[in-house]
Design an enzyme around this catalytic site. Structure first.
Site, PDB file in Angstrom:
ATOM      1  N   ILE A 217     -24.442  25.097 -19.979  1.00 42.03           N
ATOM      2  CA  ILE A 217     -25.187  24.771 -21.187  1.00 42.03           C
ATOM      3  C   ILE A 217     -26.211  23.680 -20.892  1.00 42.03           C
ATOM      4  CG2 ILE A 217     -23.379  23.159 -21.931  1.00 42.03           C
ATOM      5  CD1 ILE A 217     -24.023  23.962 -24.856  1.00 42.03           C
ATOM      6  N   CYS A 218     -27.251  23.646 -21.692  1.00 36.10           N
ATOM      7  CA  CYS A 218     -28.270  22.598 -21.687  1.00 36.10           C
ATOM      8  C   CYS A 218     -29.095  22.636 -20.387  1.00 36.10           C
ATOM      9  CB  CYS A 218     -27.610  21.241 -21.929  1.00 36.10           C
ATOM     10  SG  CYS A 218     -28.744  19.908 -22.380  1.00 36.10           S
ATOM     11  N   ALA A 219     -29.098  21.565 -19.637  1.00 38.19           N
ATOM     12  CA  ALA A 219     -29.888  21.497 -18.409  1.00 38.19           C
ATOM     13  C   ALA A 219     -29.231  22.201 -17.230  1.00 38.19           C
ATOM     14  CB  ALA A 219     -30.146  20.039 -18.037  1.00 38.19           C
TER      15      ALA A 219
ATOM     16  N   TYR B  53     -31.758  24.336 -22.071  1.00 36.18           N
ATOM     17  CA  TYR B  53     -32.433  23.387 -22.944  1.00 36.18           C
ATOM     18  C   TYR B  53     -33.945  23.626 -22.866  1.00 36.18           C
ATOM     19  CZ  TYR B  53     -33.241  18.993 -25.374  1.00 36.18           C
ATOM     20  OH  TYR B  53     -33.606  18.046 -26.294  1.00 36.18           O
TER      21      TYR B  53
ATOM     22  N   SER C  29     -26.196  28.547 -22.573  1.00 41.04           N
ATOM     23  CA  SER C  29     -26.542  28.092 -23.908  1.00 41.04           C
ATOM     24  C   SER C  29     -27.541  26.949 -23.817  1.00 41.04           C
ATOM     25  CB  SER C  29     -25.275  27.667 -24.658  1.00 41.04           C
ATOM     26  OG  SER C  29     -25.529  27.421 -26.020  1.00 41.04           O
TER      27      SER C  29
END
Length: 187
Positions: A101-103, A123, A152
Site C-alpha cells: 500500500i501507499c509508496a 500513492y 492500494s
C-alpha cells in the site's frame, strides 16, 4: 487458519500498518508482525509500534500473505532489506499473496521487478514511477488485485485494503461480518 506477515520498518505509515494488523486479526488470521531492524519501530508520524519478532528470525517461514505498509522513509527501508526482498520474491514465485500500500508498490516492489507484468496502484505522488515503467500497468483505483498481488493507494484506503485482504484469505462472508462489526458500512 490463514497466516499473514506484516513487515515494519522505521518510518512506515502507522495507519496502514495498524489497520492491516487489526482488521486481519479481527478476521481470525494468524498475524505475525516483524520488523526489519529493531522490534520497536517509530512510524512516519512518531507513533511507536512493537513488532512480534525480527524479520531475520522468520525468513524460513511460509505465510499465506506478506503485506507491507507504506509511508516514507519506511518504504525505502523495506526496499533495502535484502531478507525481505528474498521473501517477497519467493512469495511471488510460489503464487502466494503479496500486498503493498501507499509508496511501497513504487518504492519497494517496482525496483526489484515484483510488479513486472502486473497492474498496480500506489500513492498518487508515486504513480508516475508506475506509469513510466513499461513492465507495469498503473491503475488509478483504491485497491487493485492482479493475480496474487494486491495494491492500494494510502492511509484513506487502508481499511478497504485490509478488508480486501480479509476477503482473499477468509472469504466474502467473513469480510461482510467484519465490515458490519466495525460499522464500516454506515453512512
Amino acid at each position: 487458519m490463514p497466516s499473514a506477515l506484516i513487515v515494519l520498518a522505521e518510518g512506515v505509515e502507522e495507519i496502514e500498518a495498524v489497520t492491516q494488523i487489526d482488521v486481519l486479526r479481527r478476521a481470525g488470521v494468524d498475524v505475525t508482525v516483524a520488523a526489519t531492524v529493531s522490534k520497536t519501530v517509530t512510524c512516519a508520524r512518531g507513533v511507536r509500534l512493537l513488532a512480534d519478532t525480527h524479520l531475520d528470525e522468520i525468513t524460513d517461514q511460509i505465510f499465506d500473505l506478506i503485506t507491507l505498509p507504506g509511508g516514507m522513509p519506511g518504504a525505502e527501508h523495506l526496499r533495502d532489506s535484502s531478507n525481505l526482498i528474498k521473501m517477497l520474491q519467493a512469495q511471488m514465485s510460489a503464487d502466494r499473496w503479496l500486498g503493498a500500500i501507499c509508496a511501497t508498490p513504487a518504492v519497494a516492489l517496482l525496483p526489484h521487478g515484483l510488479l513486472t507484468g502486473r497492474q498496480a496502484t500506489c500513492y498518487p505522488a508515486f504513480q508516475s514511477a508506475l506509469a513510466q515503467d513499461p513492465h507495469c500497468q498503473l491503475v488509478d483505483a483504491a485497491v487493485v488485485c492482479d493475480g496474487n498481488l494486491i495494491t492500494s493507494q494510502g492511509p484513506g484506503t487502508a481499511q478497504v485494503f485490509a478488508l480486501t485482504l480479509v476477503e482473499i484469505l477468509c472469504g466474502q462472508q467473513v469480510r461482510q461480518q467484519i465490515t458490519t462489526d466495525m460499522l464500516t458500512d454506515l453512512r
